[in-house]
Design a protein around this motif. Structure first.
Motif, PDB file in Angstrom:
ATOM      1  N   SER A 195       0.821  -1.208   0.000  1.00  0.00           N
ATOM      2  CA  SER A 195       0.000   0.000   0.000  1.00  0.00           C
ATOM      3  C   SER A 195       0.853   1.254   0.000  1.00  0.00           C
ATOM      4  N   VAL A 196       1.930   1.232   0.761  1.00  0.00           N
ATOM      5  CA  VAL A 196       2.815   2.403   0.797  1.00  0.00           C
ATOM      6  C   VAL A 196       3.260   2.765  -0.616  1.00  0.00           C
ATOM      7  N   ASN A 197       3.575   1.754  -1.401  1.00  0.00           N
ATOM      8  CA  ASN A 197       4.021   2.026  -2.762  1.00  0.00           C
ATOM      9  C   ASN A 197       2.954   2.724  -3.594  1.00  0.00           C
ATOM     10  N   LEU A 198       1.724   2.259  -3.486  1.00  0.00           N
ATOM     11  CA  LEU A 198       0.646   2.924  -4.215  1.00  0.00           C
ATOM     12  C   LEU A 198       0.428   4.332  -3.691  1.00  0.00           C
ATOM     13  N   GLU A 199       0.596   4.490  -2.384  1.00  0.00           N
ATOM     14  CA  GLU A 199       0.344   5.804  -1.794  1.00  0.00           C
ATOM     15  C   GLU A 199       1.418   6.814  -2.169  1.00  0.00           C
ATOM     16  N   VAL A 200       2.637   6.345  -2.375  1.00  0.00           N
ATOM     17  CA  VAL A 200       3.670   7.247  -2.878  1.00  0.00           C
ATOM     18  C   VAL A 200       3.284   7.710  -4.288  1.00  0.00           C
ATOM     19  N   LEU A 201       2.703   6.818  -5.048  1.00  0.00           N
ATOM     20  CA  LEU A 201       2.228   7.213  -6.379  1.00  0.00           C
ATOM     21  C   LEU A 201       1.134   8.269  -6.284  1.00  0.00           C
ATOM     22  N   SER A 202       0.138   8.022  -5.442  1.00  0.00           N
ATOM     23  CA  SER A 202      -0.969   8.977  -5.389  1.00  0.00           C
ATOM     24  C   SER A 202      -0.483  10.323  -4.864  1.00  0.00           C
ATOM     25  N   PHE A 203       0.462  10.281  -3.914  1.00  0.00           N
ATOM     26  CA  PHE A 203       1.060  11.539  -3.455  1.00  0.00           C
ATOM     27  C   PHE A 203       1.685  12.287  -4.619  1.00  0.00           C
ATOM     28  N   ASN A 204       2.443  11.569  -5.409  1.00  0.00           N
ATOM     29  CA  ASN A 204       3.161  12.226  -6.499  1.00  0.00           C
ATOM     30  C   ASN A 204       2.241  12.742  -7.599  1.00  0.00           C
ATOM     31  N   ILE A 205       1.205  11.992  -7.898  1.00  0.00           N
ATOM     32  CA  ILE A 205       0.244  12.473  -8.899  1.00  0.00           C
ATOM     33  C   ILE A 205      -0.380  13.765  -8.383  1.00  0.00           C
ATOM     34  N   ASN A 206      -0.768  13.720  -7.127  1.00  0.00           N
ATOM     35  CA  ASN A 206      -1.406  14.828  -6.451  1.00  0.00           C
ATOM     36  C   ASN A 206      -0.519  16.052  -6.363  1.00  0.00           C
ATOM     37  N   PHE A 207       0.720  15.800  -5.994  1.00  0.00           N
ATOM     38  CA  PHE A 207       1.627  16.866  -5.606  1.00  0.00           C
ATOM     39  C   PHE A 207       2.241  17.563  -6.807  1.00  0.00           C
ATOM     40  N   SER A 208       2.311  16.837  -7.921  1.00  0.00           N
ATOM     41  CA  SER A 208       3.021  17.393  -9.072  1.00  0.00           C
ATOM     42  C   SER A 208       2.121  18.281  -9.906  1.00  0.00           C
ATOM     43  N   LYS A 209       0.954  18.594  -9.387  1.00  0.00           N
ATOM     44  CA  LYS A 209       0.079  19.451 -10.196  1.00  0.00           C
ATOM     45  C   LYS A 209      -0.534  20.574  -9.362  1.00  0.00           C
TER      46      LYS A 209
END
Lengths: 209, 209
Positions: A195-209
DNA sequence: ACCTTCTTGTGAAACAGTTAGCAAATAATA
DNA sequence: TATTATTTGCTAACTGTTTCACAAGAAGGT
């Protein structure tokens, strides 16, 4: 062995390099430069050379590295010039998948036993091992000289089976449960939290915009 | 959004903190200090405060943090105050296990489709999704507004399906194949290499003696 | 034998992440 | 209201990792 500490990131890259070199050998490549390895695995050439420098000098200046020789060194460094016995605790979806995952066998990790407490699962076959009751943990670890325990039970049971594994004598634990485990210093612990791995993804999608 | 870069290690820890806080809420705990969080998840209290400081001031000096408030902030920071649609490519053992893994659903990651090319697998049910042919990839991604692609195919097919996922419009890829993937800069990529994890263990067992 | 080209190995510099320590803010107590 | 005990937020010091840049060694050509 060597005195000073090797960064974990270096060890992970060595593992990646070794697989890349294996592929190169398969393709019949005899010699390679740090720059080519670097481009093949997505790091810098200085990084490749630095990583290798922790362990010795494996190349020839002006020429590069002999693929098979470097591969041999890396496999030895990683401890893959031998096989390792492992046990999986938790025969749920993830545990079963890992038990059947060929990637482990091909690198010398042999799953000797899979344990669970659910009567539904006990007795089912996963490849050539049969799921057994948790009771036999210590017995299996000792008779198979198992050094690695893989924990794929729910968070609530993780610490308990970890304690049992350590008591039975494993040296290292790969923890897939989303729980922080307490282990003695001498025990080597790694956590793989999906889950941590997926959550790092969602953070990055979220944060990069 | 924010200007400067957040260490990946920080993001991973935030995810761990958030789960720990959830557990605390469940236990009825209302307030907590950075030191207690630190001990709960196995880091230093300075680390906890530093991690949080990237995003704002969530605590009260002399008092600590309100568990539910901090949890809410973390979930928002991690992008978990909404749900994310994901697709799994590769319905082998690992892909199937991930498709059925409850840990994803409970954090808002919804597996909308699972694709494979093996006729044996097509049509089988994994929970409430049915394994479909790879052909429908672009269609499924678009109709379900899928942002995350999970790659669980063998190394030999990994780059190809990755290219297809990117072409279809996913923003992030979680790669479980033991292959270094080439992706454009704007695509967020994370690799979870199961063998690498075991190999770090064998290195450490080997090296520490 | 010398020159040119190539590529390693490595010390130094730059960068990144973690730890330490303390001023500022809060609450509890007298 | 003053005092004491807490605990955050933040700056500075420290530690660890990556990148840079180049001397040294090797091969091939002239």
């Amino acid at each position: 062995m060597k005195a000073y500490k090797i960064p974990e990131a270096t060890v992970m890259r060595l593992s990646v390099y070794s697989r890349y070199l294996y592929q190169l050998m398969d393709d019949g490549v005899k010699s390679i430069s740090s720059d080519e390895i670097a481009r093949g695995v997505g790091v810098s050439s200085a990084q490749v050379r630095k990583d290798l420098a922790y362990f010795g000098e494996f190349g020839t200046r002006g020429v590069g590295y002999k693929v098979d020789v470097l591969y041999g060194h890396l496999m030895k460094i990683l401890g893959l010039d031998r096989s390792w016995n492992a046990i999986i605790i938790g025969a749920g979806k993830l545990g079963s998948a890992l038990a059947l995952y060929e990637g482990f066998n091909t690198r010398g990790f042999i799953i000797r036993a899979v344990l669970d407490n659910d009567p539904e699962r006990i007795g089912t076959k996963l490849g050539n091992v049969e799921v057994e009751k948790l009771d036999v943990l210590a017995e299996r670890v000792q008779e198979n000289n198992i050094t690695i325990g893989i924990v794929t039970v729910p968070a609530s049971a993780a610490q308990e089976v970890t304690d049992k594994l350590i008591h039975a004598g494993v040296k290292a634990i790969l923890n897939f449960s989303p729980r922080v485990l307490k282990v003695p210093n001498k025990i080597i612990l790694r956590n793989v939290d999906l889950s941590v791995n997926l959550e790092v993804l969602s953070f990055n999608i979220n944060f990069s915009k």
